[in-house]
Motif scaffolding. Sequence first.
Motif, PDB file in Angstrom:
ATOM      1  N   THR A  19     -12.878   8.036  -4.715  1.00 32.09           N
ATOM      2  CA  THR A  19     -12.091   7.004  -5.377  1.00 32.09           C
ATOM      3  C   THR A  19     -10.971   7.677  -6.157  1.00 32.09           C
ATOM      4  OG1 THR A  19     -13.552   7.011  -7.300  1.00 32.09           O
ATOM      5  CG2 THR A  19     -14.009   5.389  -5.603  1.00 32.09           C
ATOM      6  N   HIS A  22      -5.829   4.253  -9.836  1.00 32.29           N
ATOM      7  CA  HIS A  22      -4.470   3.882  -9.472  1.00 32.29           C
ATOM      8  C   HIS A  22      -4.067   2.588 -10.166  1.00 32.29           C
ATOM      9  CE1 HIS A  22      -6.859   1.360  -6.816  1.00 32.29           C
ATOM     10  NE2 HIS A  22      -5.796   0.580  -6.715  1.00 32.29           N
ATOM     11  N   LEU A  23      -2.799   2.293 -10.078  1.00 33.30           N
ATOM     12  CA  LEU A  23      -2.242   1.050 -10.581  1.00 33.30           C
ATOM     13  C   LEU A  23      -1.515   0.377  -9.431  1.00 33.30           C
ATOM     14  CD1 LEU A  23      -1.303  -0.912 -12.865  1.00 33.30           C
ATOM     15  CD2 LEU A  23       0.654   0.618 -13.152  1.00 33.30           C
ATOM     16  N   THR A  24      -1.841  -0.855  -9.140  1.00 34.28           N
ATOM     17  CA  THR A  24      -1.144  -1.603  -8.103  1.00 34.28           C
ATOM     18  C   THR A  24       0.117  -2.193  -8.703  1.00 34.28           C
ATOM     19  OG1 THR A  24      -3.218  -2.129  -6.993  1.00 34.28           O
ATOM     20  CG2 THR A  24      -1.321  -3.520  -6.470  1.00 34.28           C
ATOM     21  N   VAL A  25       1.262  -1.859  -8.124  1.00 29.12           N
ATOM     22  CA  VAL A  25       2.537  -2.334  -8.639  1.00 29.12           C
ATOM     23  C   VAL A  25       3.012  -3.567  -7.883  1.00 29.12           C
ATOM     24  CG1 VAL A  25       4.968  -1.718  -8.999  1.00 29.12           C
ATOM     25  CG2 VAL A  25       3.179  -0.034  -9.458  1.00 29.12           C
ATOM     26  N   GLY A  26       2.702  -3.660  -6.610  1.00 28.00           N
ATOM     27  CA  GLY A  26       3.120  -4.814  -5.829  1.00 28.00           C
ATOM     28  C   GLY A  26       2.051  -5.173  -4.823  1.00 28.00           C
ATOM     29  N   HIS A  27       1.985  -6.452  -4.486  1.00 32.16           N
ATOM     30  CA  HIS A  27       0.958  -6.907  -3.561  1.00 32.16           C
ATOM     31  C   HIS A  27       1.454  -8.176  -2.882  1.00 32.16           C
ATOM     32  CE1 HIS A  27      -2.923  -8.585  -2.232  1.00 32.16           C
ATOM     33  NE2 HIS A  27      -3.318  -7.338  -2.232  1.00 32.16           N
ATOM     34  N   ASP A  28       1.225  -8.272  -1.579  1.00 34.56           N
ATOM     35  CA  ASP A  28       1.587  -9.478  -0.825  1.00 34.56           C
ATOM     36  C   ASP A  28       3.060  -9.868  -0.950  1.00 34.56           C
ATOM     37  OD1 ASP A  28      -0.975  -9.712   0.107  1.00 34.56           O
ATOM     38  OD2 ASP A  28      -1.594 -11.172  -1.394  1.00 34.56           O
ATOM     39  N   LEU A  34       8.533  -4.267  -1.526  1.00 34.02           N
ATOM     40  CA  LEU A  34       7.580  -3.216  -1.892  1.00 34.02           C
ATOM     41  C   LEU A  34       8.221  -1.836  -1.791  1.00 34.02           C
ATOM     42  CD1 LEU A  34       4.361  -4.582  -0.147  1.00 34.02           C
ATOM     43  CD2 LEU A  34       5.000  -4.753  -2.569  1.00 34.02           C
ATOM     44  N   ALA A  38       8.535   0.783  -4.839  1.00 34.31           N
ATOM     45  CA  ALA A  38       8.014   2.148  -4.740  1.00 34.31           C
ATOM     46  C   ALA A  38       9.078   3.165  -5.135  1.00 34.31           C
ATOM     47  CB  ALA A  38       7.517   2.416  -3.322  1.00 34.31           C
TER      48      ALA A  38
END
Length: 80
Positions: A19, A22-28, A34, A38
């Motif tokens: 594992t 992380h940090l999710t910055v964008g989704h869908d 995206l 990035a």
Amino acid sequence: MDRWRFPEAPPYEGAHTDTVPHLTVGHDAPGHVLDRAARTVSAHLPIPAAVENVLLISGSQEPGSWRTVATFPLGPRPTG
């Protein structure tokens, strides 16, 4: 030294062997959105930070529904 600080409680109950925090910055979002996100974020990495608390939040799909349920301070417990 143990791989995990708390080997009796591995992340995701041990379902994954590796594992990475992380940090999710964008989704869908569309690919071009995206990609731009990035590039923008990458220009500012790494981000030096110290984590002092973990928040448990809960909500639904309803806008404005997310609320902090509990705050868990990290580090030594205060004495006194």
